[in-house]
Scaffold this active site. Structure first.
Site, mmCIF file in Angstrom:
data_model
loop_
_atom_site.group_PDB
_atom_site.id
_atom_site.type_symbol
_atom_site.label_atom_id
_atom_site.label_comp_id
_atom_site.label_asym_id
_atom_site.label_seq_id
_atom_site.Cartn_x
_atom_site.Cartn_y
_atom_site.Cartn_z
ATOM 1 N N PRO A 294 -34.570 -10.054 43.520
ATOM 2 C CA PRO A 294 -35.213 -9.116 42.600
ATOM 3 C C PRO A 294 -34.337 -8.892 41.362
ATOM 4 C CG PRO A 294 -35.086 -8.198 44.810
ATOM 5 C CD PRO A 294 -34.316 -9.457 44.832
ATOM 6 N N THR B 240 -33.849 -10.783 38.719
ATOM 7 C CA THR B 240 -33.184 -11.903 38.062
ATOM 8 C C THR B 240 -33.974 -12.449 36.878
ATOM 9 O OG1 THR B 240 -34.107 -13.270 39.801
ATOM 10 C CG2 THR B 240 -31.788 -12.736 39.964
ATOM 11 N N LYS C 207 -37.646 -13.159 36.871
ATOM 12 C CA LYS C 207 -38.768 -14.052 37.172
ATOM 13 C C LYS C 207 -39.992 -13.684 36.327
ATOM 14 C CE LYS C 207 -38.596 -12.987 41.524
ATOM 15 N NZ LYS C 207 -37.376 -12.153 41.509
ATOM 16 N N THR C 208 -40.314 -12.409 36.317
ATOM 17 C CA THR C 208 -41.449 -11.959 35.529
ATOM 18 C C THR C 208 -41.223 -12.270 34.048
ATOM 19 O OG1 THR C 208 -41.671 -10.180 37.139
ATOM 20 C CG2 THR C 208 -42.925 -9.971 35.108
ATOM 21 N N HIS D 28 -6.655 8.224 51.456
ATOM 22 C CA HIS D 28 -7.602 7.192 51.896
ATOM 23 C C HIS D 28 -7.737 6.099 50.827
ATOM 24 C CE1 HIS D 28 -11.439 5.933 53.994
ATOM 25 N NE2 HIS D 28 -11.600 5.373 52.806
ATOM 26 N N GLU D 29 -7.975 6.523 49.596
ATOM 27 C CA GLU D 29 -8.186 5.532 48.532
ATOM 28 C C GLU D 29 -6.916 4.747 48.233
ATOM 29 O OE1 GLU D 29 -11.061 4.834 47.914
ATOM 30 O OE2 GLU D 29 -12.068 6.652 48.608
HETATM 31 P P1 ADP Z 1 -37.900 -9.958 38.559
HETATM 32 O O1 ADP Z 1 -39.310 -10.193 38.206
HETATM 33 O O2 ADP Z 1 -37.136 -11.212 38.859
HETATM 34 O O3 ADP Z 1 -37.684 -8.949 39.638
HETATM 35 P P2 ADP Z 1 -37.794 -9.029 35.877
HETATM 36 O O4 ADP Z 1 -38.205 -10.269 35.176
HETATM 37 O O5 ADP Z 1 -38.825 -7.995 36.033
HETATM 38 O O6 ADP Z 1 -37.166 -9.367 37.289
HETATM 39 O O7 ADP Z 1 -36.517 -8.448 35.132
HETATM 40 C C1 ADP Z 1 -36.344 -7.094 34.889
HETATM 41 C C2 ADP Z 1 -35.615 -6.866 33.602
HETATM 42 O O8 ADP Z 1 -34.276 -7.308 33.690
HETATM 43 C C3 ADP Z 1 -36.202 -7.645 32.455
HETATM 44 O O9 ADP Z 1 -37.203 -6.918 31.841
HETATM 45 C C4 ADP Z 1 -35.018 -7.861 31.541
HETATM 46 O O10 ADP Z 1 -34.816 -6.758 30.693
HETATM 47 C C5 ADP Z 1 -33.849 -7.914 32.493
HETATM 48 N N1 ADP Z 1 -33.479 -9.296 32.781
HETATM 49 C C6 ADP Z 1 -33.500 -9.876 33.991
HETATM 50 N N2 ADP Z 1 -33.057 -11.137 33.932
HETATM 51 C C7 ADP Z 1 -32.754 -11.384 32.641
HETATM 52 C C8 ADP Z 1 -32.247 -12.530 31.944
HETATM 53 N N3 ADP Z 1 -31.989 -13.671 32.571
HETATM 54 N N4 ADP Z 1 -32.066 -12.416 30.626
HETATM 55 C C9 ADP Z 1 -32.332 -11.267 29.987
HETATM 56 N N5 ADP Z 1 -32.804 -10.168 30.587
HETATM 57 C C10 ADP Z 1 -33.016 -10.202 31.905
HETATM 58 ZN ZN ZN Z 2 -12.791 3.850 52.167
HETATM 59 MG MG MG Z 3 -40.949 -9.190 38.882
#
Ligand code: ADP
Ligand code: ZN
Ligand code: MG
Length: 631
Positions: free
Chosen positions: A218, A220, A222-223, A437-438
């Site tokens: 998610p 990356t 794709k849309t 801890h940290e």
């Molecule tokens: P997916 O459909 O893979 O879940 P989206 O295409 O909806 O992801 O990406 C969400 C937003 O993240 C996009 O609108 C854009 O602003 C940003 N984004 C993601 N990947 C890229 C990329 N390779 N280059 C530029 N912007 C990106």
């Molecule tokens: Zn810790």
């Molecule tokens: Mg998408």
């Protein structure tokens, strides 16, 4: 009038034009129709005060001069007598009409008021029809109203395509807007060329591609890529999410698919984009029992894709992050035969994505995007876009005219760790524990040369629930992890808890996250990476999904699983012992840095290393000897 366009979570489909308006009209309709019905009943209710009499009796009444008024209602005479039995209601008689020429002169003679019959006009006829249909119309309206409330498409809207609503004539997105993902873009350039001049391919006899599947985690892009293909080719973009096809009624999804493709063919060349296709494209032979609606929809989709003429440049793109659940039939040649992997961006990709989004904001000269890219290993495009935006907001908050490097780093922490919780105050005792801890984590890192240096240590609580954390940035992009590195990571994870036990002789709940992380890592070592001597190279677990981290499935017998657990336990225990030993040997270092941290709340990696090196050089000899002795 399909007013049930549920808001799309993706936020990508904000170009919908229809709104939920018709409800007001429906309400008015209901009010008016109930008003008419009430009138109808009131009108017919006074019919009860009328009594049938014989024609003779009517003539008798006339002769006895008892009649005040007669009214011709078409088939009968309506007679109003002069004397009324009750004062408040008008009482009438009626009788059938006869061919009686003597009646009119007699009425004249007795001076009775006569109201002739008025022929029904078309208008009144229509009213009668409407009245007789009214109950049906009402039932129908109420029914469809309820359907709509329940989330169906509404009776009138069943099967209506939503495709028209989602069409974009020009997406305006180009490949320039998508940074990184060079391989994906390369494969898509071909599709753009197909769309530009399909004729070239047809002439040679090449088959046009019908579909391509974009797969990847998610966020990356794709849309975004799908839109860019449409934008580059200057063709209309139809988009629908897979879940839009799935409705309450069986057959609706299928008819929606049919409509969508009909519309798309009319607009060819074009791109049809089905987002999150796994919602309909799930394998049909699932063990859980089928889902009729989904299967029908899928079948229709397959049939439509096969139905494209070769010269119709209509290309179906689909996106999913769960390619492994897709039905085999979707993936065979002639359908989504091209699979385009949209990976998490690498170092260069992240820098490019940051650059693309940085164009929209003002940056000052301190900004070095490559440093941010290095520190955000594993982040996807959506995270990076979010980071830039967050940095801009931070800059405004601090009254700066441009974003500086610190804003970007802070934004990164906000995106990864949540916002700082300024008003959450820890007690002195708790601050001390968190601090140790940290520092335990950081020191364990620094003492093992296989670990990455620390960037920052803080004990300011975050909205994510962390009371403090150590920020580590790698020196370079890593794609592989050696066994040694994993072991070092495990010791680092245990460093926090080890420091607590060492200093306070008790332990707290603060290590829950560390324990979980360490256990996951140790389990993967044993079951997936073949890094344990006991089990060797046996693959004991397989991941359920390539792109989502939603767990793994065990592929071994129960006995083996039990001994896997024992092995994991051993690894974790050893790591903990090692962490404790390391910290014990460097107790003065731990104390001094922890004290410094309590005072400062946040210290940088540089400050940390300064103290570390100073103490190390003060009694370096001593430790050297002891280490040799211990071995
Ligand atoms: P997916 O459909 O893979 O879940 P989206 O295409 O909806 O992801 O990406 C969400 C937003 O993240 C996009 O609108 C854009 O602003 C940003 N984004 C993601 N990947 C890229 C990329 N390779 N280059 C530029 N912007 C990106
Ligand atoms: Zn810790
Ligand atoms: Mg998408």
């Amino acid at each position: 009038m399909d007013n049930n366009t549920t808001p799309n979570q993706n936020g990508d489909n904000h170009h919908k034009k229809q709104k939920n308006k018709p409800n007001l009209g429906l309400f008015l309709f209901l009010v008016i129709s109930s008003f008419i019905i009430m009138n109808y009943f009131m009108k017919s209710s006074d019919d009860g005060k009328s009594k049938e009499i014989t024609y003779d009796a009517f003539i008798d009444m006339l002769e006895e001069d008892k009649v005040d008024k007669v009214e011709d209602t078409g088939l009968t005479w309506k007679i109003t007598p002069k004397t009324q039995p009750l004062e408040e209601v008008e009482f009438t008689y009626y009788t059938g009409k006869m061919n009686d020429d003597a009646l009119l002169p007699m009425l004249r003679e007795k001076d009775v008021e006569i109201q002739p019959y008025i022929q029904d006009t078309i208008g009144t006829l229509i009213w009668e029809i409407v009245w007789s249909l009214l109950p049906f119309i009402l039932i129908f309206t109420v029914f469809s109203f309820m359907m709509r409330k329940m989330g169906g498409g509404g009776v009138m809207g069943v099967g209506k395509s939503k495709a028209k609503v989602y069409i974009e004539k020009e997406t305006g997105v180009t490949f320039k807007d998508v940074a990184g993902e060079e391989e994906a873009k390369e494969s898509l350039v071909e599709i753009v060329d197909f769309l530009h001049n399909p004729q070239k391919y047809v002439e040679i006899g090449a088959k046009l591609p019908k579909g391509a599947l974009l797969v990847g985690p998610p966020g990356t892009g794709k849309t975004l890529l799908a839109k860019a293909v449409a934008g580059e080719a200057h063709v209309p973009f139809f988009s629908l999410a897979g879940s839009d096809f799935v409705e309450m009624f069986v057959g609706v999804g299928a008819s929606r698919v049919r409509d969508l493709f009909e519309e798309a063919k009319r607009h060819a060349p074009c791109i049809v984009f089905i987002d999150e296709i796994d919602a309909i494209g799930k394998s049909r032979d699932s063990r859980m029992g089928g889902n009729d609606e989904r299967e029908q929809t899928l079948n229709q989709l397959l049939a439509e894709m096969d139905g494209f003429e070769n010269n119709q440049a209509c290309i179906v793109l689909a996106a999913t992050n769960r390619p492994e659940v897709l039905d085999q039939a979707l993936l065979r040649p002639g359908r989504f035969d091209r699979r385009i992997i949209v990976e998490r961006p690498d170092l260069k990709g992240r820098e490019d994505i940051l650059k693309v989004h940085a164009k929209r904001v003002k940056l000052d000269e301190t900004v070095k995007l490559d440093e941010i890219a290095l520190a955000t290993s594993g982040a996807v495009g959506a995270d990076l876009a979010n980071m830039i935006n967050e940095a801009a907001i931070l800059a405004v908050k601090h009254g700066r005219a441009a974003i500086c490097q610190k804003d970007l780093f802070d934004a990164m922490e906000v995106v990864l760790m949540g916002k700082e919780k300024k008003n959450k105050i820890l007690s002195t005792e708790e601050r001390k524990i968190v601090s140790y801890h940290e520092v335990g984590h950081a020191l364990a890192t620094a003492l093992q040369k296989d670990s990455e240096p620390v960037q920052k240590i803080t004990i300011v609580p975050r909205t994510s629930g962390a009371l403090g954390y150590v920020l580590q940035t790698p020196e370079e992009e890593k794609n592989l992890m050696s066994k040694k590195e994993i072991e070092a990571r495990l010791v680092t994870c245990m460093g926090g808890r080890a420091a607590e036990e060492l200093v306070f002789e008790t332990v707290t709940t603060g290590a829950a996250q560390d324990i979980q992380q360490a256990t996951r890592l140790a389990r993967a070592m044993v079951t997936q990476y073949g890094m344990s001597e006991k089990f060797g190279l046996m693959g004991l677990e397989s991941r359920e999904s390539m792109y989502l981290d939603n767990g793994t499935v065990l592929n071994c017998s129960d006995e083996t699983a039990a001994s896997v657990d024992a092995e994991i336990m051993r690894i974790l225990k050893e790591s903990y012992e090692k962490a404790k030993k390391l910290l014990e040997e460097n107790r003065d270092c731990l104390d001094q840095i922890a004290e410094f941290l309590i005072e400062k709340e946040t210290i940088t990696g540089k400050e940390f290393m300064e103290i570390f090196h100073r103490i190390k050089s003060e009694d370096g000899e001593y430790h050297q000897e002891e280490l040799i002795f211990a071995e």
